[in-house]
Write a protein that holds these residues in place. Structure first.
Motif, PDB file in Angstrom:
ATOM      1  N   GLN A  95      -3.464   7.731 -44.760  1.00 38.84           N
ATOM      2  CA  GLN A  95      -2.422   6.917 -45.412  1.00 38.84           C
ATOM      3  C   GLN A  95      -2.965   5.765 -46.251  1.00 38.84           C
ATOM      4  N   THR A  98      -1.337   9.229 -48.235  1.00 40.09           N
ATOM      5  CA  THR A  98      -0.445  10.337 -47.898  1.00 40.09           C
ATOM      6  C   THR A  98      -0.206  10.338 -46.393  1.00 40.09           C
ATOM      7  N   LYS A  99       1.001  10.701 -46.013  1.00 37.38           N
ATOM      8  CA  LYS A  99       1.318  10.835 -44.593  1.00 37.38           C
ATOM      9  C   LYS A  99       1.872  12.233 -44.338  1.00 37.38           C
ATOM     10  N   SER A 155       4.891  14.388 -43.251  1.00 37.31           N
ATOM     11  CA  SER A 155       6.332  14.163 -43.098  1.00 37.31           C
ATOM     12  C   SER A 155       6.990  15.126 -42.114  1.00 37.31           C
ATOM     13  N   TYR A 156       6.496  16.344 -42.026  1.00 36.41           N
ATOM     14  CA  TYR A 156       7.022  17.286 -41.024  1.00 36.41           C
ATOM     15  C   TYR A 156       5.911  18.160 -40.511  1.00 36.41           C
ATOM     16  N   LEU A 178       3.403  17.283 -46.334  1.00 37.81           N
ATOM     17  CA  LEU A 178       2.908  15.935 -46.599  1.00 37.81           C
ATOM     18  C   LEU A 178       3.867  15.187 -47.512  1.00 37.81           C
ATOM     19  N   THR A 179       3.730  13.854 -47.513  1.00 40.73           N
ATOM     20  CA  THR A 179       4.630  13.034 -48.333  1.00 40.73           C
ATOM     21  C   THR A 179       4.380  13.229 -49.827  1.00 40.73           C
ATOM     22  N   ASN A 180       3.248  13.835 -50.195  1.00 33.27           N
ATOM     23  CA  ASN A 180       2.986  14.075 -51.619  1.00 33.27           C
ATOM     24  C   ASN A 180       3.545  15.425 -52.077  1.00 33.27           C
ATOM     25  N   SER A 228       2.459  21.346 -48.934  1.00 30.66           N
ATOM     26  CA  SER A 228       2.605  21.841 -47.571  1.00 30.66           C
ATOM     27  C   SER A 228       1.482  22.817 -47.262  1.00 30.66           C
ATOM     28  N   ASP A 271       1.933   5.239 -35.584  1.00 33.12           N
ATOM     29  CA  ASP A 271       2.190   6.492 -36.306  1.00 33.12           C
ATOM     30  C   ASP A 271       1.911   7.712 -35.443  1.00 33.12           C
TER      31      ASP A 271
END
Ligand code: SF4
Ligand code: SF4
Ligand code: SF4
Lengths: 337, 105
Positions: free
Chosen positions: A33, A74-75, A77-78, A90-92, A95, A269
């Motif tokens: 991140q 980047t994190k 997300s699912y 990912l948040t970007n 997948s 996190d």
């Protein structure tokens, strides 16, 4: 095609694991991140026990993983369960289908301002271990006087503290305090330095030698008592109160600089990742390993592994060793899958 | 009696085989959290009475476990509760002090 392995967290554990996985023929993908790799170590100056450069370690690891896929800022997300694996989004927007995930999300430093009695963020000359390390590394810090005469270290800030919700010992901060006390004496030879401790936990290779050296060569004063409160005198000096428990008397002392040894908590996190991947959290708030002896790198979920401080406080060599071990576990898992 | 030129003073050793721990046992029955004191000294450091009397809840608890009479320390307590605020083990020190008075009934 090379098999993907998603590594959540680009601190030294994630980096070391990526290196091993590259050598084993996999395609490690680090999700970090921050805008750089190396985690807390990248913000540290020198590492015990050899006072080696933290930057060098991060640089070396970075060079060794130049082939890896690295997503900065980047994190996750699912995380969705697929048959025989996972889909990590990912948040970007990327997948990644993968059979194995390594959680290396590390720790969070305890927020010292939560211990209001120590006056972090209130008094002018109260800093943390991390602030001091940044200053050693060259960052200016107006809270550190140009020629302090007396300097104190408070051990166990936010660790071993049921009131702060953190009963565990952070393990590295006794040694860090001794190291930083010596480093401050190197810069300010005329200052008197005091370490306020409850127990000195100097368990590792060469740690006790540091302690002896701190006493003998640097004349660091060790006082067995927890600082209960810090105040400021009219002339702007700090005044700490403790009980000198070995003498059995209350003690007060004026200081020009106070360093709080903030402890380690599990990175919050990690809790989010635990929810997404249905991982268990242990009673100490860190992620729960399959077992705490031989299975520290394994979770209760197939294909999800751990390395570093996400499962508990670790020293640098422990985090690195665990990362190597996790990489081997992943290798065996993928071969059997 | 032969005079050897010196007298025997009372032993300075804490003889744990003989120490009377009954008061401590009674205390922890009333206030079980007394058991988790880690002797950090925060209570005594912040105690309002300490600078004058040497009061320290830590010393009270340890003294009881070593069979000492801790009443002189207790007498100076004003029940202000500051020790409760600083104890990192979250011990309810006020309740502990109130229980102590029962131990010395
Ligand atoms: S390592 Fe030392 S300073 Fe850190 S929490 Fe443990 S006892 Fe306290
Ligand atoms: S309650 Fe008693 S022991 Fe506690 S701080 Fe006040 S005077 Fe001291
Ligand atoms: S502050 Fe609490 S843990 Fe510390 S010595 Fe006092 S009673 Fe014991």
């Amino acid at each position: 095609m090379k098999e993907n392995v998603v590594i959540i967290g680009g601190g030294i554990a994630g980096m070391q694991a990526a290196r091993e996985l590259l050598l084993l023929g996999y395609n490690p993908m680090i999700v970090e991140q921050q805008d750089h790799l190396g985690g807390h170590v990248s913000r540290w100056h020198r590492l015990f026990p050899d006072l080696s450069s933290a930057q060098d370690l991060v640089r070396r690891l970075g060079e060794e993983i130049s082939e890896a896929n690295i997503f900065l800022e980047t994190k996750v997300s699912y995380i969705n369960r697929l048959s025989g694996g996972y889909l990590v989004m990912l948040t970007n927007g990327v997948s990644i289908p993968t059979k194995a995930i390594l959680v290396a999300s590390g720790f969070r430093l305890f927020d010292a301002s939560r211990k209001e009695e120590y006056g972090y963020g209130v008094y002018d000359h109260v800093i943390t271990n991390a602030d001091l390390e940044a200053w050693f590394g060259g960052a200016p810090d107006s809270r550190i006087p140009s020629s302090p005469r007396s300097i104190g270290f408070v051990h166990c800030v936010g660790s071993r503290d049921l009131k702060a919700g953190n009963s565990q010992c952070s393990k590295v901060c006794c040694m860090t305090a001794v190291k930083q006390a010596i480093e401050l004496k190197e810069r300010f030879p005329d200052a008197r330095v005091y370490c306020f401790y409850m127990d000195l936990r100097l368990f590792g290779k060469k740690y006790e030698d540091f302690y002896i050296n701190a006493q003998e060569q640097w004349e660091v004063n060790f006082i067995r008592g927890r600082v209960s409160e810090v105040g400021e005198t009219q002339d702007g000096q700090l005044q700490v109160k403790a009980e000198d428990t070995l003498v059995g008397k209350p003690l007060k002392l004026r200081l020009d600089l106070l360093v709080l040894m903030s402890g380690m908590l599990c990175n919050p996190d990690a809790a989010a990742i635990a929810r997404m991947a249905r991982l268990d959290v242990d009673s100490d708030g860190f992620l729960k390993s399959l077992d705490n002896l031989g299975g520290t790198t394994r979770s209760s979920r197939p294909g999800i592994f751990y390395a570093g401080a996400c499962t508990g406080t670790k020293t640098v060599p422990e985090a690195l060793a665990e990362a190597r071990s996790a990489a081997l576990d992943i290798h065996r898992y993928l071969q059997e899958a | 009696m032969t005079d050897f030129g010196f007298t025997l003073s009372r032993s300075a050793t804490v003889d744990l085989d003989r120490v009377d721990r009954s008061r401590y046992e009674r205390l922890v029955a009333l206030a079980p959290d007394a058991r988790i004191c880690m002797n950090c000294g925060s209570c005594g450091a912040t105690c309002t009475a300490a600078p004058f009397s040497g009061m320290s809840l830590r010393k009270v608890l340890l003294g009881l476990q070593r069979g000492q009479d801790v009443r002189p320390l207790l007498d100076s307590c004003m029940l202000c509760g500051k020790c409760t605020m600083v104890c990192p083990r979250g011990i309810n020190t006020r309740r502990l002090i109130l229980s102590l008075s029962k131990v010395y009934d």
